[in-house]
Write a protein that holds these residues in place. Structure first.
Motif, short mmCIF file in Angstrom:
data_model
loop_
_atom_site.label_atom_id
_atom_site.label_comp_id
_atom_site.label_asym_id
_atom_site.label_seq_id
_atom_site.Cartn_x
_atom_site.Cartn_y
_atom_site.Cartn_z
N THR A 136 41.27 33.46 35.61
CA THR A 136 40.49 34.61 35.13
C THR A 136 39.11 34.19 34.63
N LEU B 8 42.35 36.02 19.24
CA LEU B 8 43.26 36.68 20.20
C LEU B 8 44.61 36.85 19.53
N ASN C 93 44.84 29.58 23.43
CA ASN C 93 44.30 30.36 24.55
C ASN C 93 42.80 30.47 24.32
N ALA D 158 47.47 38.14 20.96
CA ALA D 158 48.63 37.87 21.82
C ALA D 158 48.81 36.36 22.04
N PHE E 50 46.43 26.99 33.69
CA PHE E 50 45.97 27.55 34.96
C PHE E 50 44.74 28.39 34.69
N ALA E 51 43.61 28.01 35.25
CA ALA E 51 42.35 28.70 34.96
C ALA E 51 41.89 29.51 36.16
N GLU F 210 48.25 43.11 35.62
CA GLU F 210 48.63 44.35 34.91
C GLU F 210 49.61 45.13 35.79
N MET G 190 48.51 47.82 38.43
CA MET G 190 47.75 47.19 39.52
C MET G 190 48.72 46.44 40.45
N THR H 215 45.66 30.15 28.85
CA THR H 215 46.76 29.76 27.97
C THR H 215 47.05 28.27 28.11
C1 LIG Z 1 47.62 36.67 26.35
C2 LIG Z 1 46.97 36.43 27.67
C3 LIG Z 1 47.17 35.25 28.35
C4 LIG Z 1 46.54 35.02 29.56
N1 LIG Z 1 46.68 33.80 30.20
C5 LIG Z 1 45.96 33.54 31.32
C6 LIG Z 1 45.98 32.24 31.91
O1 LIG Z 1 46.68 31.34 31.44
N2 LIG Z 1 45.21 32.01 33.00
C7 LIG Z 1 44.43 32.98 33.56
O2 LIG Z 1 43.76 32.71 34.55
N3 LIG Z 1 44.40 34.24 33.04
C8 LIG Z 1 45.12 34.54 31.92
N4 LIG Z 1 45.08 35.78 31.35
C9 LIG Z 1 44.25 36.81 31.97
C10 LIG Z 1 45.08 37.94 32.59
O3 LIG Z 1 45.77 37.51 33.72
C11 LIG Z 1 44.12 39.11 32.86
O4 LIG Z 1 43.78 39.64 31.60
C12 LIG Z 1 44.74 40.17 33.73
O5 LIG Z 1 44.93 39.71 35.04
C13 LIG Z 1 43.87 41.43 33.79
O6 LIG Z 1 42.54 41.11 34.02
P1 LIG Z 1 41.40 41.68 33.05
O7 LIG Z 1 41.83 41.48 31.65
O8 LIG Z 1 40.10 41.09 33.46
O9 LIG Z 1 41.43 43.23 33.35
P2 LIG Z 1 40.34 44.07 34.17
O10 LIG Z 1 40.12 43.47 35.51
O11 LIG Z 1 39.16 44.26 33.30
O12 LIG Z 1 41.10 45.42 34.34
C14 LIG Z 1 41.38 46.26 33.21
C15 LIG Z 1 42.22 47.40 33.69
O13 LIG Z 1 41.44 48.25 34.51
C16 LIG Z 1 42.26 48.84 35.49
N5 LIG Z 1 41.71 48.50 36.81
C17 LIG Z 1 41.03 47.39 37.17
N6 LIG Z 1 40.70 47.43 38.47
C18 LIG Z 1 41.18 48.58 38.94
C19 LIG Z 1 41.19 49.20 40.23
N7 LIG Z 1 40.62 48.62 41.30
N8 LIG Z 1 41.82 50.39 40.35
C20 LIG Z 1 42.43 50.96 39.29
N9 LIG Z 1 42.44 50.44 38.07
C21 LIG Z 1 41.83 49.26 37.89
C22 LIG Z 1 43.68 48.26 35.32
O14 LIG Z 1 44.46 49.11 34.51
C23 LIG Z 1 43.41 46.99 34.58
O15 LIG Z 1 44.49 46.52 33.82
C24 LIG Z 1 45.72 36.02 30.13
C25 LIG Z 1 45.55 37.24 29.46
C26 LIG Z 1 46.15 37.44 28.25
C27 LIG Z 1 45.93 38.74 27.53
#
Ligand SMILES: Cc1cc2nc3c(=O)[nH]c(=O)nc-3n(C[C@H](O)[C@H](O)[C@H](O)COP(=O)(O)OP(=O)(O)OC[C@H]3O[C@@H](n4cnc5c(N)ncnc54)[C@H](O)[C@@H]3O)c2cc1C
Length: 645
Positions: free
Chosen positions: A205, A277, A285, A279, A202-203, A443, A446, A237
């Protein structure tokens, strides 16, 4: 899904989000922020619109528990879970057997420590990848509850294999096709996903868009019978050449969902971006770079009244429950790793298992496991009934990931001492995998804010929006209720709100749970009462902060967490009460007691400490149910425990 149908609506999402946007402007937000928050609001409304009225958020158990006069007792626990069909049960048993065999032979991982292709193929031969797909497309047709409970079992053997089933079946291509695919798309694509010929990912992010999905930049433009995708995805992933992935991208400015079949090798149009990575170390991934990558237009998913985010949210709901199910299995593996070690390790002449601190950890871990079992069964049951269940699934995701993090560090790592950090140790080898669920699929904090927003949305529309609209229409920017003219202008919406508030304050009916075991019903009643009382506090918070509430994130997060905790207490009490195993009942009760003490700010009582250590001691001699598939792990750096004593 038969329950996905269009309900009658008072106002279109666009109309509603326009008002929300106006309200935000009044609250001093920038034009850009207003536009983006309006888009998120509209996407959420579109998801709602997919469900018949009785399954929408306002009729979900948590929403009703807080706002309705009648507490929906029957919606917090479902008594009977149907057994899987014979073919699904056989697939499940065979898949566990495959996983066992590869773990025991040491053939699970390749030289890069990723799950080997032959393991995925062997699982395919059992029907593993088609568990959620109906027999008409070559699958096993398991219900989501059966699937989720099975993931717990698989996670006790290998959490990555359980995680891949969730990526494939919940957030990958399977759920979007089952829910939003047309007959032709299902016929063409589902059989290959069911057989495991194609695994999926699923893409969503992107480097610029994780928490903020309004920032998506990947676009698809029409070119004859195809779409051409251009953009970059991150953290995907299970993506590899040859897989079939769900891609969320913008088409004509709106998020859309496309099913893309990736070529068998990288090309100029499709490349993987590799990085280090820690995790999900045993899964692939990568980032994806699309450059005019061609996808047949017939692979565009059409969510009636919705868009690509609608499709994403639907699968994520399931993924979040699967994550909680996985945590229940992973924590069982931790428990079964703690116990032999704690029986073996002696300090000051006694096995550490005889010490209260260690017994408490085992007892507490059992409580976390039972709570995750309870939330998994409850949420999956709601989804099977057809509920949107977004708030409930968020609770399962947050609790499951936080419980696993707590268990890994506070209970598992601490009990194993220095050996936790040895190569070959369950904690040391997997620490990043154990923490990452707190981040992926949203997260936790959030998501807690999103939970709160869903909780207050309808109340805001009913009672606060009319006040805002009146102020807007009459041009009053700073309302002053001591001013008779303002009071008169606002008389109608204020009267409606006062009626609600006094009605709620005078409401004394409390749900009764006295059919439950004597140790459990007080927790169920207390938490249900807490949820009912929360309405006044939530509403007062909305009144106090008004349009600035969106900026009071710390208050929203704090309130959200307390409400979530009360739900966990309630569900765990009801689930534990329905179980025949005494240790499960006890573990559930003690978890409820500990969380209640946390919510009320009380210290743990001596009776609680005695009971939780007794449970831990009992677990040293009698395994917790659901642990029989776990393979024994060796004690690292063993020594002759008797020598020198
Ligand atoms: C091991 C792993 C597997 C993954 N697998 C997938 C996958 O298969 N498909 C996919 O699409 N994605 C995947 N992801 C992505 C994952 O869903 C995102 O990392 C997650 O949704 C958080 O986005 P980000 O890392 O861009 O955090 P950011 O958007 O950069 O946010 C970082 C932190 O900032 C804070 N923050 C952000 N915005 C706000 C706000 N408005 N107010 C207050 N605090 C805020 C929060 O604490 C947040 O966690 C994966 C990630 C990991 C680590």
């Amino acid at each position: 899904m038969s329950t996905l149908q269009k309900p009658p609506r008072a106002a279109s999402p666009a109309e509603r989000s326009t008002f929300a946007a106006e309200a935000l402007k009044l609250g001093g937000k920038s034009e850009e922020e207003v536009r983006r928050m309006g888009a998120v609001d509209a996407a959420d409304d579109q998801v709602e619109a997919l469900y018949a009225a009785r399954y929408q958020t306002v009729n979900s158990p948590v929403h009703r528990a807080v706002w309705d006069d009648q507490f929906p007792v029957d919606l917090f626990h479902f008594d009977s879970v149907a057994s899987p069909s014979e073919s699904a049960a056989q697939t499940m048993d065979e898949a566990i057997h495959v996983a066992h065999r590869h773990v025991q032979l040491g053939t699970l991982l390749d030289e890069h420590r990723k799950i080997r292709q032959p393991v995925l193929d062997d699982l395919a031969a059992t029907g593993y990848w088609g568990l959620l797909i109906g027999p008409e497309y070559g699958g096993r047709g398991a219900t989501f509850t059966q699937f989720a409970k099975f993931l717990t079992r698989m996670a006790t053997v290998d959490p990555t294999l359980a995680g891949l089933a969730s990526v494939h079946g919940c957030i990958g291509a399977v759920d979007p096709l089952l829910t939003f695919g047309n007959a032709d798309q299902k016929r063409r694509l589902l059989p290959r996903l069911a057989s495991g010929e194609k695994l999926s990912a699923f893409a969503l992010t992107e480097p610029c868009a994780g928490s903020d999905l309004t920032a998506l930049r990947t676009v698809a433009v029409r070119d004859g019978d195809d779409y051409l995708i251009t953009g970059e995805k991150l953290f995907i992933t299970n993506v590899l050449p040859g897989r079939m992935i769900g891609v969320v991208c913008r088409i004509d400015g709106r998020p859309a969902g496309l099913i893309a079949e990736l070529p068998d090798h990288e090309t100029d149009e499709f490349r993987l971006k590799r990085y280090s990575l820690y995790a999900l170390q045993h899964a692939h991934n990568y980032g994806i770079l699309f450059n005019n990558f061609r996808v047949p237009a017939e692979n565009l998913l059409e969510a009636e009244d919705g868009d690509g985010l609608t499709i994403a949210y639907h699968g994520l709901n399931r993924g979040r429950v699967a994550l909680c199910a996985n945590a229940a299995g992973t924590m069982r593996a931790m428990l079964m790793d703690i116990l032999p070690w704690a029986r073996f390790r002696r300090t000051y002449g006694e096995p550490i298992m005889s010490r209260e601190l260690v017994q408490r950890r085992a007892g507490e871990l059992a409580g976390l496991i039972v709570a995750c079992d309870a939330l998994t069964e409850w949420c999956a049951g709601l989804l099977d009934l057809g509920y949107r269940g977004e708030m409930e699934c968020v609770i399962a995701k947050i609790f499951g990931s936080e419980a696993q993090k707590h268990a890994a560090i506070e209970l598992h790592m601490k009990t194993h001492g220095g050996r936790s950090f040895l190569g070959g140790h369950l904690f040391g080898d997997n620490v990043h995998d154990l923490l990452a669920p707190c981040i992926y699929e949203g997260e936790g904090e959030m998501l807690g804010l999103a939970f709160f927003k869903s909780l207050v949305k309808d109340h805001g529309r009913r009672y606060f929006e009319p006040i805002g609209k009146t102020l807007q229409a009459t041009g009053i920017r700073r309302p002053n209720l001591a001013n008779p003219a303002h009071l008169w202008t606002l008389r109608e919406p204020l009267w409606n709100y006062s009626k609600w508030r006094f009605g709620k304050m005078l409401h004394t009916g409390r749900p009764r749970f006295q059919d439950l075991a004597p140790a459990l019903w007080p927790h169920a009643e207390w938490s249900a009462g807490f949820l009912q009382d929360a309405a006044i506090e939530v509403s007062a918070t909305m009144r106090k902060h008004q349009l600035k509430l969106a900026d009071r994130q710390c208050r929203m997060a704090e309130l959200s967490k307390r409400i979530q905790t009360a739900v966990v207490i309630l569900c765990t009490s009801l689930y534990a009460g329905s179980q025949s195993d005494e240790r499960i009942r006890k573990a559930g009760e003690l978890l409820a007691r500990r969380l209640t003490a946390e919510l009320t700010g009380r210290r743990p009582s001596d009776a609680y400490l005695r009971a939780v250590t007794e449970l831990g001691a009992e677990l040293a001699d009698h395994d917790l149910p659901g642990t029989s598939d776990i393979l024994e792990r060796p004690i690292l750096m063993p020594y002759d425990a008797e020598a020198g004593t």
